[in-house]
Structures are given as C-alpha cells and as structure tokens.
Design a protein around this motif. Structure first.
Motif, PDB file in Angstrom:
ATOM      1  N   GLU A  14     -17.617  26.645  29.667  1.00 64.01           N
ATOM      2  CA  GLU A  14     -16.409  26.865  28.868  1.00 64.01           C
ATOM      3  C   GLU A  14     -16.557  26.290  27.469  1.00 64.01           C
ATOM      4  OE1 GLU A  14     -13.157  25.260  31.143  1.00 64.01           O
ATOM      5  OE2 GLU A  14     -13.291  26.848  32.654  1.00 64.01           O
ATOM      6  N   ARG A  15     -17.155  25.121  27.367  1.00 66.16           N
ATOM      7  CA  ARG A  15     -17.380  24.517  26.052  1.00 66.16           C
ATOM      8  C   ARG A  15     -18.365  25.352  25.241  1.00 66.16           C
ATOM      9  NH1 ARG A  15     -17.297  17.995  26.994  1.00 66.16           N
ATOM     10  NH2 ARG A  15     -15.181  17.952  27.820  1.00 66.16           N
ATOM     11  N   VAL A  17     -18.765  28.575  25.411  1.00 64.12           N
ATOM     12  CA  VAL A  17     -18.051  29.762  24.935  1.00 64.12           C
ATOM     13  C   VAL A  17     -17.160  29.405  23.746  1.00 64.12           C
ATOM     14  CG1 VAL A  17     -16.252  31.441  25.549  1.00 64.12           C
ATOM     15  CG2 VAL A  17     -18.142  30.977  27.142  1.00 64.12           C
ATOM     16  N   LYS A  18     -16.454  28.302  23.833  1.00 59.35           N
ATOM     17  CA  LYS A  18     -15.558  27.905  22.741  1.00 59.35           C
ATOM     18  C   LYS A  18     -16.330  27.631  21.454  1.00 59.35           C
ATOM     19  CE  LYS A  18     -12.009  26.102  25.798  1.00 59.35           C
ATOM     20  NZ  LYS A  18     -11.410  24.927  26.417  1.00 59.35           N
ATOM     21  N   ILE A  19     -17.440  26.946  21.568  1.00 58.33           N
ATOM     22  CA  ILE A  19     -18.206  26.624  20.362  1.00 58.33           C
ATOM     23  C   ILE A  19     -18.904  27.880  19.830  1.00 58.33           C
ATOM     24  CG2 ILE A  19     -20.466  25.916  21.264  1.00 58.33           C
ATOM     25  CD1 ILE A  19     -18.402  23.915  18.754  1.00 58.33           C
ATOM     26  N   TRP A  21     -17.555  30.851  19.926  1.00 64.39           N
ATOM     27  CA  TRP A  21     -16.466  31.510  19.198  1.00 64.39           C
ATOM     28  C   TRP A  21     -16.294  30.874  17.823  1.00 64.39           C
ATOM     29  CZ3 TRP A  21     -13.647  35.781  19.535  1.00 64.39           C
ATOM     30  CH2 TRP A  21     -13.584  36.452  20.754  1.00 64.39           C
ATOM     31  N   THR A  22     -16.240  29.559  17.788  1.00 67.86           N
ATOM     32  CA  THR A  22     -16.036  28.853  16.521  1.00 67.86           C
ATOM     33  C   THR A  22     -17.168  29.180  15.550  1.00 67.86           C
ATOM     34  OG1 THR A  22     -14.892  27.072  17.680  1.00 67.86           O
ATOM     35  CG2 THR A  22     -15.685  26.590  15.465  1.00 67.86           C
ATOM     36  N   CYS A 110     -21.894  24.244  14.300  1.00 72.56           N
ATOM     37  CA  CYS A 110     -21.445  24.813  15.577  1.00 72.56           C
ATOM     38  C   CYS A 110     -22.584  25.514  16.297  1.00 72.56           C
ATOM     39  CB  CYS A 110     -20.293  25.788  15.346  1.00 72.56           C
ATOM     40  SG  CYS A 110     -18.752  24.999  14.825  1.00 72.56           S
ATOM     41  N   ARG A 114     -23.884  24.755  19.946  1.00 70.63           N
ATOM     42  CA  ARG A 114     -23.946  25.850  20.920  1.00 70.63           C
ATOM     43  C   ARG A 114     -25.331  25.893  21.560  1.00 70.63           C
ATOM     44  NH1 ARG A 114     -24.788  31.407  18.406  1.00 70.63           N
ATOM     45  NH2 ARG A 114     -26.864  30.524  18.460  1.00 70.63           N
ATOM     46  N   GLU A 146     -19.210  17.001  19.713  1.00 68.74           N
ATOM     47  CA  GLU A 146     -18.179  18.012  19.469  1.00 68.74           C
ATOM     48  C   GLU A 146     -16.919  17.380  18.881  1.00 68.74           C
ATOM     49  OE1 GLU A 146     -15.758  21.476  21.921  1.00 68.74           O
ATOM     50  OE2 GLU A 146     -17.531  20.573  22.828  1.00 68.74           O
ATOM     51  N   LYS A 167     -14.342  38.695  17.507  1.00 65.92           N
ATOM     52  CA  LYS A 167     -14.073  39.187  18.871  1.00 65.92           C
ATOM     53  C   LYS A 167     -14.884  40.451  19.141  1.00 65.92           C
ATOM     54  CE  LYS A 167     -10.344  40.575  21.956  1.00 65.92           C
ATOM     55  NZ  LYS A 167      -8.883  40.729  22.111  1.00 65.92           N
TER      56      LYS A 167
END
Length: 194
Positions: A14-15, A17-19, A21-22, A110, A114, A146, A167
């Motif tokens: 999950e982390r 994926v979030k990073i 995205w960022t 980032c 990642r 992070e 996206k």
C-alpha cells in the motif's frame, strides 16, 4: 508466506502504491508547469511585439495624420501595453519554472523511495527476509524516510489535471510497469533471465 509477514507485506504494498502515485503526479505537474511557462513566454513575446509595432505605427500615423480617428491607435497601444506589462510582471520571476523544478525534485525523491519499497517487497517475496522483526525494522526505517519527505519538504502544489493525467498514466497506460518485450529489447541478452 507466514500470515504475520503477509500482513506487513500488504502494508508495504500500500505504501508502494501511494508513493508511486505521488511520484507520478509530481512528475506530471512539473510538465504542466513547463508547458504553461512556455505558453506564457510566447504570449509575452507576442504582446510585446504587437505593443512595440502598434506604438511605432501610432507614432508614424500621428506624424502623417492619415486617419481621422486620432484616438484609436493610442487606445489600442495603451491596452496592449497594459496586457504586456501585466504578463511581464506576473511571469518575469519564473514562478512556473521554479514550480516545475520543485515538482521534479520532489518526484525524484519519491521515485527513490518507491524503488526502495519495491526492493523490500522483492526481498520479502524471494525469502531474503523471513523474520517478522527484520521486515518490521526495514519497514520502520522506510517509514521514517517517508515521514521526513512529507514533513520536511512540503510537497509542491499539484492540480486536479495532474492527478487525472497520472491516473490515466498509471492505471490505463501502465507507465510504472516494464513489459517483457521492453526487457528483451533493452536488457543485454546475457543478463536476461531465460
């Protein structure tokens, strides 16, 4: 995979994926800023050129007194001069270029994080790390990195447009994925897993 390790693994996914995205959003926002900066520079050049030309025509016209409406050219010159001045003063400080640079730098940080998350996921998946305490320790170290990234450097502003483009890039175009054909085309054959 042990259930305790699996729980930590899911959290790290999950982390990741979030990073990711960022990273992608910041990268795209930088491009949007540069595109807008380029557009603004062209607008300034055009308005400055038109203003200069109009001013020259006004002087020549006034000298020749060839038109009856003496007020048209001075008013047009004044309006164009005001627009030109506003654009020049607003964008003279290279605010968009600086914003783009900030987004690129933040995106690079980032991307680095990642890649570390991806390496940790790989190490867990391959069995390099099988001890819950070791995995938790690695995760906690990355959490600190992070947290420093998000607390120390305030993330540069992004727009909804950048999020929408990110996206599409991530979910539809698979921008963060490497295809097998890319690996075969780019990685030297002697280094490929056969």
């Amino acid at each position: 995979m042990d259930e305790n390790i699996k729980s930590i693994y899911i959290e790290i996914e999950e982390r990741y994926v979030k990073i990711a995205w960022t990273h992608k959003i910041q990268e795209i926002q930088a491009g949007l800023y540069l595109k807008k900066s380029n557009c603004n520079k062209w607008c300034m050049a055009i308005f400055n050129g038109v203003t200069t030309t109009t001013a020259f025509v006004t002087v020549v016209t006034s000298l020749l007194e060839s038109i009856d409406a003496d007020w048209v050219m001075p008013v047009l010159t004044s309006v164009l001069a005001v627009i030109s001045t506003i654009l020049t003063l607003r964008y003279k400080d290279s605010v968009l270029d600086e914003s783009a640079s900030a987004c690129k730098q933040y995106a690079a940080k980032c991307r680095n994080l990642r890649n570390k998350y991806e390496a940790l996921l790989t190490d867990i998946m391959t069995g390099r790390f099988v001890n819950v305490e070791v995995i938790s320790s690695k995760r906690d170290l990355m959490t600190e990195v992070e947290n420093e990234l998000f607390a120390g450097d305030i993330a540069p502003h992004t727009t909804e447009k950048a999020v929408a483009i990110a996206k599409k890039a991530l979910l539809e175009n698979g921008d963060s994925l490497t295809t097998e054909s890319e690996i075969k085309a780019i990685v030297p054959q002697h280094l490929q897993v056969l």
